[in-house]
Design an enzyme around this catalytic site. Structure first.
Site: not given
Lengths: 257, 381
Positions: B366, B339, B271
Site C-alpha cells: 500500500e 536480539q 531468562r
C-alpha cells in the site's frame, strides 16, 4: 420467562493486587464481570432464546459498574439495573447485598434468578443462597447443567469432583459453576446496541431501604497479602540420603512432623 | 464543546477488550503452524463473521455494524498482535475490499457486493498492482474496452490479497486513451467470470497464512453497470481508498510491534544469565524502554489519523505519517525483540522471527516507505 442475573464488578484476574493503608488499591486497575457471573449471563441468554422472555442484569455498586452492565447488554441481556449505593453506604457485606437485592426483586415475579457460584474477590458464595432464602424460593448452587420444562427443572450440580442430579421447580435461583456453558464474546452489533438498551439506576431511597436496615454484619479486621512464596529447594544425592534429609527438614525446619 | 480527549468511547473500549480476548484465546493458537503450512485462517474468520466484525465500519443497511475507523484500527491491531496474517487479511478485507464499494458504489452495487462482504460470505479484495504498475498508475496495462454494453477486460494483476476467497473484486483498467493519456476506471468483476484465473503460488518471506494472488484476465466480460464510481476516476478513487488502507497497515504495525514487545518482556523476566534475569540488566531495560516509546508514539498517531477520518476531515498526510513511522518502528522493535531472545529468537518456536518477517511487508505494501515520504512532502511543499 422473567430472568434476572446478579452481576458483580471484580478485579481483572490478571491484575496485581496492591494493599496500601489497609485497603486494596483500585487506581488504574482493570475491572471485569466476575467470571462465574459470565456463565450466569450466558445461561440466561440461552434460556431466553429457547423459551422466550426477558433477561435483566442487576448489580449493586457505583457508577463504574455501568461498564460491566453494558458488557452484559452487549452479550445479549435486554435490560440492566444498577443499584447505586455509592453515596449511601461505605461498606457492603453478604447480608446487606442480599437484603438490597431481595427488596428490589420481591415484587418482580422472577421465574429464574442466576448468579455466579462465587465472586472471585470476596469468594463467599453467600449472596445467592441468602437472597433465595429472603425471597422464599428454591435454590441450587454450583450448577453445571440446567434444563427447564414448563416449571419443572432438572439440574446437574458439581459436588467436589462428582456430580449430583436433582429436580426442582420454578421460581428458582441457581448459581453457575464453570462448565455450565461457554460464555460468548459480545458481538460488534451487540456492542453498538448496548448503549441504547435500558439501564435503570436506583438508590436505596427508591427501594424504601433505610441505611440502618443494611448495616453490615461483617467487620473487616485486617487486609494483607499472602506471604511471598520462597523458591523451592531441590534435594541432591542418592535417594535414601534425600529421603533422610527430607524427613529431617520436615521435622526441624517446617516443623510439621 | 469539543475538548481534547484521549479516552476510547465505551463501545471502543468494549470492542478492544472483546477482540483482545479473542486474539489471545483463538487467533494466537496455531499461528506458528499456519505460517509453516501457509494455511489461510478460515475458521477464525468464520467466528469473526458470527461476531459481526467483518462489516465493522459499513452501514447497518448492508449488514455492517456502523462502527468508526478507530474501532477498525483497534481490531486490526489486536488481530495482528498474535497473527499478522490474520491482521492483513482483515485489514485488506475492510479497507481495500469493502471501502471502495462503500465510497463509490451505487445503491444497487452496495446491496449486491458490499452486503456479502459485511456478512463474511465473501472476502474483500482490490486489484490495482500490476507487474509494471503500483503507485505509478501510468504503468497500468490492463484494458477494458466497451463492446455492446459490456466491458471486455484483458490483462493481469499481481500481489492481490484475498482474491482466492473473494466472490468479486474491484480492479483498475484502461477504459480509453487520449493520445498518451490513459483513462483509468474501476470495474467490479465477479471472480467466477469466464476467462478469470486466480493463482496463489507465491513463495513469500512472511505473512504466509494470508492469501496473495495473481489475477489473469482473458476476455473477461462484465456488464457496463459494473463500472465503480466515475469513468476515468479509477485511479483517483483508489488513491482515496489507499489513504484509508494505510491506517490499517499502520495499525497492523502497532499490533505486531506490541506482540513482539510482549514476548520480549516475558522472556527478559524469565531468562537468567550471569545470575540475573535479563530484565535486571540495564542493557535490556533500555531496549525495552525504546520499544515501548516507539509503539506508544505510533499508536497515538494511528488513532489520530483514524480520528481525523472519522471527523470527515482530510487525513491523507496523517495516514501516510502513521504508516511510514509505524511500519519502520515495527521492523526496529521486532529486530530488538529477536536480539533480546538471543539464539532462541532465531527459532520459529519463539515467534519473534515470524513477527519480523511479517512486519517487512508493511514497509512495502500500500505504498512503500519512500512513497509515504513523497506523499508527506507533497503536503508540506
Amino acid at each position: 420467562m422473567n430472568i434476572f442475573v446478579l452481576v458483580k464488578r471484580t478485579f481483572d484476574t490478571e491484575e496485581k493486587i496492591v494493599v496500601s493503608g489497609g485497603k486494596i488499591q483500585e487506581d488504574g486497575a482493570e475491572f471485569i464481570i466476575n467470571p462465574y457471573d459470565e456463565y450466569a449471563i450466558e445461561e440466561a441468554i440461552q434460556k431466553r432464546d429457547a423459551l422466550g422472555g426477558k433477561v435483566t442484569v442487576v448489580t449493586i455498586g457505583g457508577e463504574d459498574a455501568e461498564k460491566q452492565l453494558r458488557t452484559a447488554l452487549a452479550m445479549g441481556a435486554d435490560e440492566a439495573v444498577l443499584i447505586n449505593t455509592e453515596d449511601d453506604l461505605d461498606e457492603l457485606d453478604q447480608y446487606s447485598s442480599a437484603y438490597i437485592l431481595s427488596e428490589y426483586l420481591k415484587d418482580k415475579e422472577a421465574d429464574l434468578i442466576l448468579a455466579g457460584n462465587v465472586a472471585i474477590d470476596g469468594g463467599s458464595g453467600q449472596v445467592g443462597p441468602r437472597l433465595a432464602d429472603l425471597l422464599g424460593i428454591n435454590y441450587v448452587t454450583t450448577v453445571t447443567s440446567l434444563e427447564i420444562d414448563g416449571t419443572n427443572v432438572k439440574i446437574v450440580r458439581d459436588i467436589e469432583g462428582d456430580s449430583e442430579v436433582l429436580e426442582t421447580s420454578l421460581p428458582l435461583l441457581v448459581t453457575a459453576q464453570q462448565g455450565l456453558n461457554e460464555p460468548r464474546y459480545p458481538s460488534l452489533p451487540g456492542i453498538m446496541k448496548a448503549k441504547k438498551k435500558p439501564l435503570e439506576e436506583l438508590e436505596l431511597d427508591d427501594l424504601d431501604i433505610d441505611e440502618d436496615d443494611v448495616e453490615v454484619k461483617v467487620e473487616t479486621v485486617e487486609i494483607y497479602l499472602p506471604p511471598q512464596k520462597a523458591a523451592g529447594r531441590v534435594l541432591e544425592g542418592d535417594l535414601s540420603a534425600q529421603v533422610k534429609e527430607l524427613v529431617n527438614l520436615l521435622h526441624s525446619e517446617a516443623k510439621v512432623i | 464543546m469539543n475538548a481534547m480527549n484521549f479516552d476510547l468511547t465505551a463501545e471502543q473500549g468494549m470492542l478492544q477488550k472483546m477482540i483482545r480476548e479473542f486474539s489471545d484465546e483463538v487467533v494466537a493458537s496455531g499461528a506458528i503452524e499456519r505460517d509453516k503450512n501457509k494455511a489461510f485462517p478460515v475458521e477464525i474468520f468464520k467466528q469473526l463473521s458470527d461476531m459481526g466484525i467483518m462489516g465493522l465500519p459499513f452501514p447497518e443497511e448492508y449488514g455492517g455494524a456502523g462502527a468508526d475507523t478507530i474501532s477498525f484500527a483497534i481490531v486490526t491491531e489486536e488481530l495482528s498482535r498474535t497473527c499478522a496474517s490474520t491482521g492483513i487479511t482483515y485489514s485488506a478485507h475492510i479497507s481495500l475490499g469493502g471501502a471502495p464499494l462503500h465510497l463509490f458504489g451505487t445503491e444497487k452495487q452496495k446491496e449486491k457486493y458490499l452486503t456479502p462482504i459485511c456478512t463474511g460470505e465473501s472476502f474483500g479484495a482490490f486489484g490495482l498492482t500490476e507487474p509494471n504498475a503500483g503507485s505509478d498508475a501510468g504503468g497500468t496495462e490492463t484494458t477494458a474496452s466497451l463492446e455492446n454494453g459490456e466491458f471486455v477486460i484483458n490483462g493481469s494483476k499481481v500481489f492481490i490479497t484475498n482474491a482466492s476467497y473473494a466472490k468479486h473484486l474491484a480492479l483498475t483498467a484502461i477504459t480509453d486513451r487520449n493520445g498518451n493519456n490513459k483513462e483509468i476506471s474501476a470495474i467490479i468483476v465477479p471472480t467466477d467470470a469466464q476467462g478469470f484465473t486466480i493463482k496463489s503460488e507465491y513463495e513469500k518471506m512472511g505473512l504466509n497464512a494470508s492469501n496473495t494472488t495473481e489475477l489473469i484476465l482473458e476476455n473477461v466480460r462484465v456488464p457496463e453497470e459494473n463500472l465503480l464510481g466515475v469513468r476515468g476516476n479509477g485511479f483517483k478513487q483508489f488513491l482515496t481508498t489507499l489513504d484509508g488502507g494505510r491506517i490499517g497497515i499502520a495499525a497492523m504495525a502497532v499490533g505486531i510491534a506490541q506482540g513482539a514487545l510482549n514476548k520480549a518482556v516475558q522472556y527478559a523476566k524469565e531468562r537468567k544469565q550471569f545470575g540475573k534475569t535479563l530484565s535486571q540488566f540495564q542493557a535490556t531495560q533500555f531496549k525495552l524502554a525504546d520499544m515501548e516509546v516507539k509503539i506508544q508514539l505510533a499508536r497515538t498517531f494511528v488513532y489520530k489519523a483514524a480520528w481525523l477520518k472519522d471527523q470527515g476531515r482530510p487525513f491523507g498526510k496523517e495516514a501516510a505519517i502513521a504508516k511510514y513511522y509505524a511500519s519502520e518502528m515495527a521492523m526496529e522493535v521486532c529486530d530488538e525483540a529477536i536480539q533480546i531472545h538471543g539464539g532462541y529468537g532465531y527459532m520459529k518456536e519463539y515467534e519473534v522471527e515470524r513477527y519480523l518477517r511479517d512486519a517487512k511487508l508493511l514497509e512495502i505494501g500500500e505504498g512503500t516507505s519512500e512513497v509515504q515520504k513523497m506523499v508527506i512532502a507533497r503536503h508540506i511543499l
